[in-house]
Design an enzyme around this catalytic site. Sequence first.
Site, PDB file in Angstrom:
ATOM      1  N   HIS A 205       0.830  -1.212   0.000  1.00 18.47           N
ATOM      2  CA  HIS A 205       0.000   0.000   0.000  1.00 18.47           C
ATOM      3  C   HIS A 205       0.864   1.262   0.000  1.00 18.47           C
ATOM      4  O   HIS A 205       0.411   2.327   0.414  1.00 18.47           O
ATOM      5  CB  HIS A 205      -0.960   0.020   1.208  1.00 18.47           C
ATOM      6  CG  HIS A 205      -1.602  -1.297   1.490  1.00 18.47           C
ATOM      7  ND1 HIS A 205      -2.717  -1.745   0.811  1.00 18.47           N
ATOM      8  CD2 HIS A 205      -1.257  -2.299   2.339  1.00 18.47           C
ATOM      9  CE1 HIS A 205      -3.049  -2.955   1.263  1.00 18.47           C
ATOM     10  NE2 HIS A 205      -2.166  -3.300   2.176  1.00 18.47           N
TER      11      HIS A 205
ATOM     12  N   SER B 299      14.465  20.516 -15.139  1.00 21.57           N
ATOM     13  CA  SER B 299      13.383  21.494 -15.114  1.00 21.57           C
ATOM     14  C   SER B 299      13.903  22.822 -15.622  1.00 21.57           C
ATOM     15  O   SER B 299      15.031  23.219 -15.311  1.00 21.57           O
ATOM     16  CB  SER B 299      12.836  21.657 -13.688  1.00 21.57           C
ATOM     17  OG  SER B 299      11.985  22.795 -13.596  1.00 21.57           O
TER      18      SER B 299
END
Length: 483
Positions: free
Chosen positions: A156, A286
């Site tokens: 999970h 970026s």
Amino acid sequence: MSADPNAKYQSPLTSRYASEEMATNFSNNKRFSTWRKLWLNLAIAEKQLGLPGITEEAIQQMKDHLYDIDYEVANAEEKRRRHDVMAHVHTFGLVAPKAAAIIHLGATSCFVTDNGDLIIFRDAMDILINRLVCVISELAAFAQKYRDLPTLGFTHFQPAQLTTVGKRATLWIQELLWDLRNFVRARNDLGFRGVKGTTGTQASFLALFNGDHDKVEELDKLVTELSGFKECYPVTGQTYSRKIDIDLLAPLASFGATAHRIATDIRLLANLKEIEEPFEKDQIGSSAMAYKRNPMRSERICSLSRHLMTLVGNALQTASVQWLERTLDDSANRRISIPEACLTADIVLSTLQNVVNGLVVYPKVIERRINSELPFMATENIIMAMVKKGGDRQECHEQIRVLSHQAAHVVKAEGGDNDLIERVKKEPYFEPIWNELDQLLDPKTFIGRAPQQVDRFLKDYVDPALAPYSEILKNKKQVDLNV
């Protein structure tokens, strides 16, 4: 019209990403030269079976002009005749005049379009199988290298018991092995449409051979063998069943799911700074945030894999609406969906190979994350060690529970490090095992049989699966992506 390729839209699959090998496989040169080879094979077989009017000179002229396709002539003919196959029959006949009268003799358009597609699809699967084999091999080497490097497992996406970096990689490899099985099965299941005529009855060929059924059957067999196939489909309409396209695209879609899952795992691990895809010296992550090291290759894999997974829907819908012996509403769709599926799978595989080959592992980061979680996981071991020293299990459980909650408060509420072990070392109750704590916290005692599972999996499953491709692996090249 401008000749500038930048003046009109181009598919990024070919202009930006695709390998030269796969782009060439779906090129016009490959398609139309394959048509010419099929016409040659048909003429050779018809001549061999005694059909008059097919000379050695005609055969030789066809052989001499398989690749010199005059696209200006072909395009002009198609514009005039509104029929691509007849345009190329005419264009071929101009350079092989002795064969002009017998090119396409007895055949329907699908003799070259469908059989040609099956040849191109088979060759595409060969390219994909070879690429997939290289990815599995690279990932197997990675699994072996990190077979016993402990790492925090997640369920999970929450911290769970430890595994190893290599064991986690075997989960990826296992799915890729299933994809390899599916690719090989789909490739080997591809048959040949063969020589079937306009509605699949072979009536035109029966007329050519004056009602001789045996010769028509032999013609079908000969052309199939000359075209490199062991068998043809026993019955067809005008086209081969479009269900075959489902069998081709479904394994590619399934592989897309595998690739998406692997790339997503890598993206998650990159966020944790445990594993990163390769990042070149001058690469920019970026335009604004200069420090960024975005997992752009893994993101591309996910992006293109989603496209790949959707394309099988085209094949399913097309197969479901083929009327009787055929309808033409499959043609334009298939010209897009099937090449795109093969091109996309090729790009995903090339990118995945590049990523896997350059994966960077950061053991110190992995160790730090283990150390932040392991004390909680070690509580059961601490309880067992105390019991062995004569302690009461229930009392020990309460003692470690209280200390665990105190340590958790420091981590969650104060943003501090997990100090559970320091608390255990200061609590006199646990003095009997103070000298055992380092051993109880050794990460390698928490990974179970992960290293042995890696060894057994590689030996019993991966090595046998890769064995038939030893020559491919011997000559494999590292993938250098253009973009």
